[in-house]
Design a protein around this motif. Sequence first.
Motif, short mmCIF file in Angstrom:
data_model
loop_
_atom_site.label_atom_id
_atom_site.label_comp_id
_atom_site.label_asym_id
_atom_site.label_seq_id
_atom_site.Cartn_x
_atom_site.Cartn_y
_atom_site.Cartn_z
N TYR A 185 4.44 7.06 14.24
CA TYR A 185 3.27 6.69 13.43
C TYR A 185 2.09 6.42 14.34
CZ TYR A 185 0.17 3.95 10.45
OH TYR A 185 -0.91 3.48 9.77
N ALA A 197 11.35 7.04 2.71
CA ALA A 197 10.27 6.06 2.86
C ALA A 197 10.54 4.82 2.02
CB ALA A 197 8.94 6.70 2.46
N HIS A 244 4.87 5.65 8.70
CA HIS A 244 4.44 4.24 8.67
C HIS A 244 5.58 3.34 8.18
CE1 HIS A 244 1.15 1.13 7.48
NE2 HIS A 244 1.85 0.75 8.54
N GLU A 294 3.04 11.04 6.50
CA GLU A 294 2.35 9.87 7.06
C GLU A 294 2.92 8.58 6.47
OE1 GLU A 294 -1.75 10.47 6.34
OE2 GLU A 294 -1.94 12.18 7.71
N ILE A 295 3.21 8.59 5.16
CA ILE A 295 3.80 7.40 4.54
C ILE A 295 5.17 7.10 5.13
CG2 ILE A 295 4.64 6.44 2.36
CD1 ILE A 295 2.51 8.09 0.94
N GLU A 324 0.92 14.15 3.04
CA GLU A 324 0.70 12.71 2.86
C GLU A 324 2.02 11.96 2.92
OE1 GLU A 324 -1.16 9.57 -0.44
OE2 GLU A 324 -0.82 11.69 -0.94
N ARG A 378 0.83 -1.21 0.00
CA ARG A 378 0.00 0.00 0.00
C ARG A 378 0.87 1.26 0.00
NH1 ARG A 378 -2.66 -1.33 3.93
NH2 ARG A 378 -1.67 -0.16 5.60
N ASN A 379 1.91 1.27 0.80
CA ASN A 379 2.80 2.43 0.81
C ASN A 379 3.60 2.54 -0.47
OD1 ASN A 379 2.18 3.45 3.44
ND2 ASN A 379 3.36 1.78 4.34
N ALA A 407 1.44 4.21 -2.98
CA ALA A 407 1.33 5.64 -2.68
C ALA A 407 2.59 6.39 -3.09
CB ALA A 407 1.04 5.83 -1.19
N LEU A 408 3.76 5.78 -2.87
CA LEU A 408 5.01 6.42 -3.28
C LEU A 408 5.11 6.51 -4.80
CD1 LEU A 408 7.65 4.96 -0.80
CD2 LEU A 408 6.71 7.26 -0.87
#
Length: 248
Positions: free
Chosen positions: A214, A52, A233, A229-230, A226, A9-10, A13-14
């Motif tokens: 986190y 990240a 986590h 937050e990524i 955003e 999921r991350n 998003a990246l």
Amino acid sequence: MDGSAAIERNREALKRILAMLVSMAGMADGGSTLPRRLHRAILRLLRPAEAAARRLIIAAARGLVVALPAARMRKPKPAIGRGPRAFMPVMPKKRRRCPQHARNLRLLDPLKRPFRPCFHYTPAHAAPRILSLDAPFRLLPPPPSPDDPVDAARLALRLEALGRALDDLPGQARRFAIWKARNDAAQQKPAAGRFRRLSPLRRGRPPGGRLSGYDPSADHPRRIREIDEILAHAHALAVYALEFSDTS
């Protein structure tokens, strides 16, 4: 704790943030320069995105075991065959980085240097314009402008390295597993005068991040993006993966 779904999921998003950065930079048009304002705006997002991705690689390498090849023992040449060089001090050879490795994402966080000397330079527009009593005034260049063109070659390489890492996360995880195995083996036989990293992550807040921890249920202020937050986590996943590998 199975973080496979969280890692995926991350990662997605990246990849979405990376596509936005590439669109902002306009790399598809073949441009080599960017306005200073846009260059800095991209770096403010690229730095936490790299951190990240680095932590997702560490989390993906959890439990991965690699076998290192046996070290080759080189037989030293006799002093007669080396000639005058036999009586000269042996200097360590510098490692040459091939272009393929130069385009890879860094696996280790850059360390802070608290004792690095800080030099304060006077900007060109504030420097005195008198060279001597007989010389006339010297015209100085104007101060930097947000619209000045800045070379974006290094920025393009970093964006490319980030994209390669996100597209091949298992391969990057193997890279990290090999580095960790070599680093652990070298710590068992430390060499004099050689510095070894104890952890791929540096202490404190992750590079470029604005969150110290986190907490999905916490209410963040408007300045939290955003990518923050990524990164928070991904940092939690990486810390858990390192603790798991140390206790296994």
